[in-house]
Design a protein around this motif. Structure first.
Motif, mmCIF file in Angstrom:
data_model
loop_
_atom_site.group_PDB
_atom_site.id
_atom_site.type_symbol
_atom_site.label_atom_id
_atom_site.label_comp_id
_atom_site.label_asym_id
_atom_site.label_seq_id
_atom_site.Cartn_x
_atom_site.Cartn_y
_atom_site.Cartn_z
ATOM 1 N N THR A 100 -45.395 -89.164 -46.378
ATOM 2 C CA THR A 100 -45.981 -90.307 -45.681
ATOM 3 C C THR A 100 -47.038 -90.995 -46.548
ATOM 4 O O THR A 100 -47.066 -92.230 -46.668
ATOM 5 N N GLU A 101 -47.918 -90.179 -47.151
ATOM 6 C CA GLU A 101 -48.973 -90.749 -47.979
ATOM 7 C C GLU A 101 -48.406 -91.363 -49.257
ATOM 8 O O GLU A 101 -48.916 -92.382 -49.741
ATOM 9 N N ASP A 102 -47.357 -90.749 -49.821
ATOM 10 C CA ASP A 102 -46.732 -91.321 -51.018
ATOM 11 C C ASP A 102 -46.125 -92.692 -50.723
ATOM 12 O O ASP A 102 -46.196 -93.605 -51.549
ATOM 13 N N ALA A 103 -45.515 -92.805 -49.540
ATOM 14 C CA ALA A 103 -44.935 -94.093 -49.164
ATOM 15 C C ALA A 103 -46.029 -95.148 -48.994
ATOM 16 O O ALA A 103 -45.877 -96.301 -49.418
ATOM 17 N N ARG A 104 -47.137 -94.750 -48.398
ATOM 18 C CA ARG A 104 -48.260 -95.680 -48.233
ATOM 19 C C ARG A 104 -48.832 -96.078 -49.592
ATOM 20 O O ARG A 104 -49.158 -97.251 -49.836
ATOM 21 N N GLU A 106 -47.208 -96.068 -52.407
ATOM 22 C CA GLU A 106 -46.220 -96.913 -53.069
ATOM 23 C C GLU A 106 -46.341 -98.363 -52.634
ATOM 24 O O GLU A 106 -46.236 -99.287 -53.447
ATOM 25 N N ASP A 107 -46.593 -98.579 -51.350
ATOM 26 C CA ASP A 107 -46.789 -99.939 -50.852
ATOM 27 C C ASP A 107 -48.023 -100.584 -51.475
ATOM 28 O O ASP A 107 -48.032 -101.790 -51.773
ATOM 29 N N THR A 108 -49.078 -99.770 -51.658
ATOM 30 C CA THR A 108 -50.308 -100.291 -52.244
ATOM 31 C C THR A 108 -50.128 -100.653 -53.712
ATOM 32 O O THR A 108 -50.658 -101.671 -54.196
ATOM 33 N N ARG A 110 -47.205 -101.306 -55.326
ATOM 34 C CA ARG A 110 -46.039 -102.130 -55.660
ATOM 35 C C ARG A 110 -46.412 -103.473 -56.295
ATOM 36 O O ARG A 110 -45.752 -103.910 -57.246
ATOM 37 N N PRO A 111 -47.454 -104.181 -55.819
ATOM 38 C CA PRO A 111 -47.768 -105.493 -56.436
ATOM 39 C C PRO A 111 -48.176 -105.397 -57.908
ATOM 40 O O PRO A 111 -48.159 -106.405 -58.615
ATOM 41 N N THR A 284 -47.387 -96.928 -62.903
ATOM 42 C CA THR A 284 -48.198 -97.991 -62.293
ATOM 43 C C THR A 284 -49.667 -97.599 -62.241
ATOM 44 O O THR A 284 -50.551 -98.399 -62.584
#
Length: 309
Positions: A100-104, A106-108, A110-111, A284
């Motif tokens: 869950t935290e990795d997905a969050r 990743e969203d942060t 991504r830009p 990243t």
């Protein structure tokens, strides 16, 4: 937890539960010969008495409910290697929370993926994230403000032993660096006698002090330098970023520029290693911390919103 510890904990828990149940059952019932609730043989100060009244039934029942709950809890969650009926494990819960935290995260991130670090250095948000990563990962060696220490480079100047371009900095962070200065004491002594190392020290010091007349020791050291040291540091002592060989003509010394420190460096050698952070950070996050490092240079002012503390 090993199987031995698992069975030890199971036996200990079972013994405690059985002991609590026995204690409740044996002390919640009146036994033959016990005085009646309103009888007492203890009187103090003429009117203070102690009666033999048992605990209220609702109170006893709460203890029994607690025992039943504990047994159900163990059956559902299990102990050690003994899996419960709920198939729960701390490892599984940790993996789910991590996903869950990795997905969050990743969203942060991504830009910022794939952007050059010098471009990211112009983004206050990217630099702020990079500063946080630096504090958690890099500050242990380079210091909280990036000023480094003996054997750890100062990141706030414009001297980069492995090259200071955005690509080289990113490469350093991702894949690490290993620098080795061989021990030249025996080789130099064999070529130039007992004073050979001191002669090379004198010449190396003269490279960073332009305008001062070279003495005899520096002259002898120059000849030795050209045969032993120039292969890495260059004929003029300008260094080689591809090898991590430092420029000897500036005023920066990673291990100290005094005579004793340089004598040890030349005679005994040095070995330094920058860990590869690709496995721990990913590309990243490495770019983001590289962007923050990029802003630390005095020639590249950071954005006002993300200035280094």
């Amino acid at each position: 937890m090993t199987w031995a510890w698992t069975w030890y904990v199971v036996a200990l828990v079972a013994l405690n539960i059985a002991g609590c149940a026995w204690l409740l059952m044996s002390h919640s019932r009146r036994r033959a010969g016990d005085p009646k609730p309103d009888e007492t043989g203890h009187v103090w100060d003429g009117d203070l008495t102690e009666y033999n009244k048992p605990l209220p039934r609702w109170w006893i029942n709460l203890f029994y409910i607690t025992i039943v709950f504990s047994v159900g809890y163990l059956l559902w969650y299990g102990v050690g290697h003994l899996r419960g009926f709920g198939h729960w494990s701390s490892r599984t819960e940790w993996a789910q929370e991590k996903a869950t935290e990795d997905a969050r995260l990743e969203d942060t991130l991504r830009p910022y993926a794939g952007k050059p670090i010098d471009a990211l250095a112009k983004d206050p948000g990217a630099v702020a994230i990079g500063r946080t990563i630096f504090a958690n990962t890099c500050a242990a060696c380079h210091g909280s403000a990036g000023h480094g220490a003996t054997g750890f480079p100062d990141l706030t100047d414009d001297i980069w032993h492995w090259g200071g371009t955005p690509e080289r900095i990113l490469e350093t962070i991702l894949d690490g660096r290993t620098a080795v200065m061989p021990a030249w004491g025996e080789t130099l002594t064999a070529q130039g006698g007992a004073s050979a190392v001191d002669d090379v020290v004198a010449y190396v010091q003269s490279l960073s002090r332009p305008g001062q007349p070279a003495d005899a020791a520096a002259g002898r050291g120059q000849a030795l330098f050209s045969t032993v040291c120039a292969a890495c540091h260059g004929a003029q002592g300008k260094g080689n970023p591809m090898l991590g060989a430092p420029d000897l003509t500036d005023s920066y010394w990673l291990y100290g520029g005094g005579k004793a420190a340089l004598h040890r460096t030349i005679a005994e050698g040095r070995s330094g290693s920058m860990p590869a952070w690709r496995p721990a950070l990913g590309e990243t996050r490495a770019r983001l911390v590289g962007a923050y490092v990029w802003t630390l240079s005095p020639h590249r002012a950071p954005p006002a919103e993300a200035a280094a503390p």
